[in-house]
Enzyme design. Sequence first.
Site, PDB file in Angstrom:
ATOM      1  N   LYS A   1     -19.687 -13.278   7.108  1.00  0.00           N
ATOM      2  CA  LYS A   1     -18.772 -14.280   6.991  1.00  0.00           C
ATOM      3  C   LYS A   1     -18.076 -14.533   8.296  1.00  0.00           C
ATOM      4  CE  LYS A   1     -15.914 -12.284   3.837  1.00  0.00           C
ATOM      5  NZ  LYS A   1     -16.715 -11.213   3.486  1.00  0.00           N
TER       6      LYS A   1
ATOM      7  N   ARG B   1     -10.148 -14.513  -2.375  1.00  0.00           N
ATOM      8  CA  ARG B   1     -11.105 -13.251  -3.036  1.00  0.00           C
ATOM      9  C   ARG B   1     -10.702 -13.045  -4.367  1.00  0.00           C
ATOM     10  NH1 ARG B   1     -11.262 -10.893   2.676  1.00  0.00           N
ATOM     11  NH2 ARG B   1     -12.602  -9.048   2.414  1.00  0.00           N
TER      12      ARG B   1
ATOM     13  N   ARG C   1     -21.048  -1.415  12.529  1.00  0.00           N
ATOM     14  CA  ARG C   1     -19.882  -2.220  12.893  1.00  0.00           C
ATOM     15  C   ARG C   1     -18.839  -1.093  13.291  1.00  0.00           C
ATOM     16  NH1 ARG C   1     -17.488  -6.864   9.517  1.00  0.00           N
ATOM     17  NH2 ARG C   1     -16.283  -5.391   8.424  1.00  0.00           N
TER      18      ARG C   1
ATOM     19  N   ARG D   1     -14.458  -1.020  -1.172  1.00  0.00           N
ATOM     20  CA  ARG D   1     -14.422  -2.596  -0.689  1.00  0.00           C
ATOM     21  C   ARG D   1     -15.659  -3.114  -1.542  1.00  0.00           C
ATOM     22  NH1 ARG D   1     -14.804  -2.016   5.202  1.00  0.00           N
ATOM     23  NH2 ARG D   1     -15.206  -4.261   5.316  1.00  0.00           N
TER      24      ARG D   1
HETATM   25  P1  AMP Z   1     -11.975  -8.674   5.965  1.00  0.00           P
HETATM   26  O1  AMP Z   1     -11.824  -8.725   7.491  1.00  0.00           O
HETATM   27  O2  AMP Z   1     -12.022 -10.266   5.351  1.00  0.00           O
HETATM   28  O3  AMP Z   1     -13.125  -8.146   5.488  1.00  0.00           O
HETATM   29  O4  AMP Z   1     -10.672  -8.136   5.342  1.00  0.00           O
HETATM   30  C1  AMP Z   1     -10.067  -6.788   5.458  1.00  0.00           C
HETATM   31  C2  AMP Z   1      -9.193  -6.362   4.401  1.00  0.00           C
HETATM   32  O5  AMP Z   1      -8.154  -7.357   4.668  1.00  0.00           O
HETATM   33  C3  AMP Z   1      -9.628  -6.541   3.069  1.00  0.00           C
HETATM   34  O6  AMP Z   1     -10.526  -5.442   2.583  1.00  0.00           O
HETATM   35  C4  AMP Z   1      -8.223  -6.554   2.153  1.00  0.00           C
HETATM   36  O7  AMP Z   1      -7.609  -5.400   2.217  1.00  0.00           O
HETATM   37  C5  AMP Z   1      -7.437  -7.574   3.372  1.00  0.00           C
HETATM   38  N1  AMP Z   1      -7.824  -8.898   2.845  1.00  0.00           N
HETATM   39  C6  AMP Z   1      -8.346  -9.827   3.999  1.00  0.00           C
HETATM   40  N2  AMP Z   1      -8.189 -10.911   3.285  1.00  0.00           N
HETATM   41  C7  AMP Z   1      -7.833 -10.883   1.818  1.00  0.00           C
HETATM   42  C8  AMP Z   1      -7.558 -11.787   0.797  1.00  0.00           C
HETATM   43  N3  AMP Z   1      -7.850 -13.119   0.565  1.00  0.00           N
HETATM   44  N4  AMP Z   1      -6.870 -11.357  -0.098  1.00  0.00           N
HETATM   45  C9  AMP Z   1      -6.605 -10.036  -0.249  1.00  0.00           C
HETATM   46  N5  AMP Z   1      -6.685  -8.967   0.904  1.00  0.00           N
HETATM   47  C10 AMP Z   1      -7.380  -9.391   1.821  1.00  0.00           C
END
Ligand code: AMP
Length: 193
Positions: free
Chosen positions: A14, A89, A128, A145
């Site tokens: 993403k 999400r 990563r 996750r």
């Molecule tokens: P990401 O970098 O998008 O994988 O996000 C890392 C972490 O941030 C996720 O595992 C969640 O804990 C939190 N997070 C990011 N975006 C959201 C969202 N839209 N809703 C809830 N938690 C989020």
Amino acid sequence: MKNIIIFGAPGSGKGTYSAEIASRYGMGHISTGDVLRAEIKNGTELGRIAQGYIDNGQLIPDELMIDILASKYDSMPAGQGVIFDGFPRTIAQAEALKTMLAQRGHDLGMMIELIVGEDVLMERLLRRAKLEGRADDNEETIRKRFAVYHAQTEPLSRWFADEGIRHTFDWSICKTKEGMLDAIFKEIEKQNA
Ligand code: AMP
């Protein structure tokens, strides 16, 4: 440009594809994960709350995320279109995003779903972890996750299909980053024609 929602499992690319799209079309880019990591780094109250959830592979509560997203959206330059990376999400976030945009006379635009098999995802995330040292990229948290993704986020794919704006791109068909980008750019141009 129409708004774009980039959708996919952890490790599906993403962030990478959002950055490519943003630079090609001059669009705004909101990564909720990056926003939260910046808050943690700056030691803010929001960062303190977010850290516990992130370290456990859990989602930050919807009401908090929606407020963060709305204020970030309002800080973006108008009229260029925004890429939402990592948001929504949950179905509640998707409904709230639709309402928030409608209140501003905007709409969801198009959704781009990145489809990648779980073995490839795990391999990428562990790589990563070594390169970027993200605290939540260890095998145990990655498994959590994935579980959260399947339970809370994946059902949203259907929600976007019902909105008539879902476009899927499959790694096993495109095979390379260039192949994915080529297909994605073509679809974006078609949708904006
Ligand atoms: P990401 O970098 O998008 O994988 O996000 C890392 C972490 O941030 C996720 O595992 C969640 O804990 C939190 N997070 C990011 N975006 C959201 C969202 N839209 N809703 C809830 N938690 C989020």
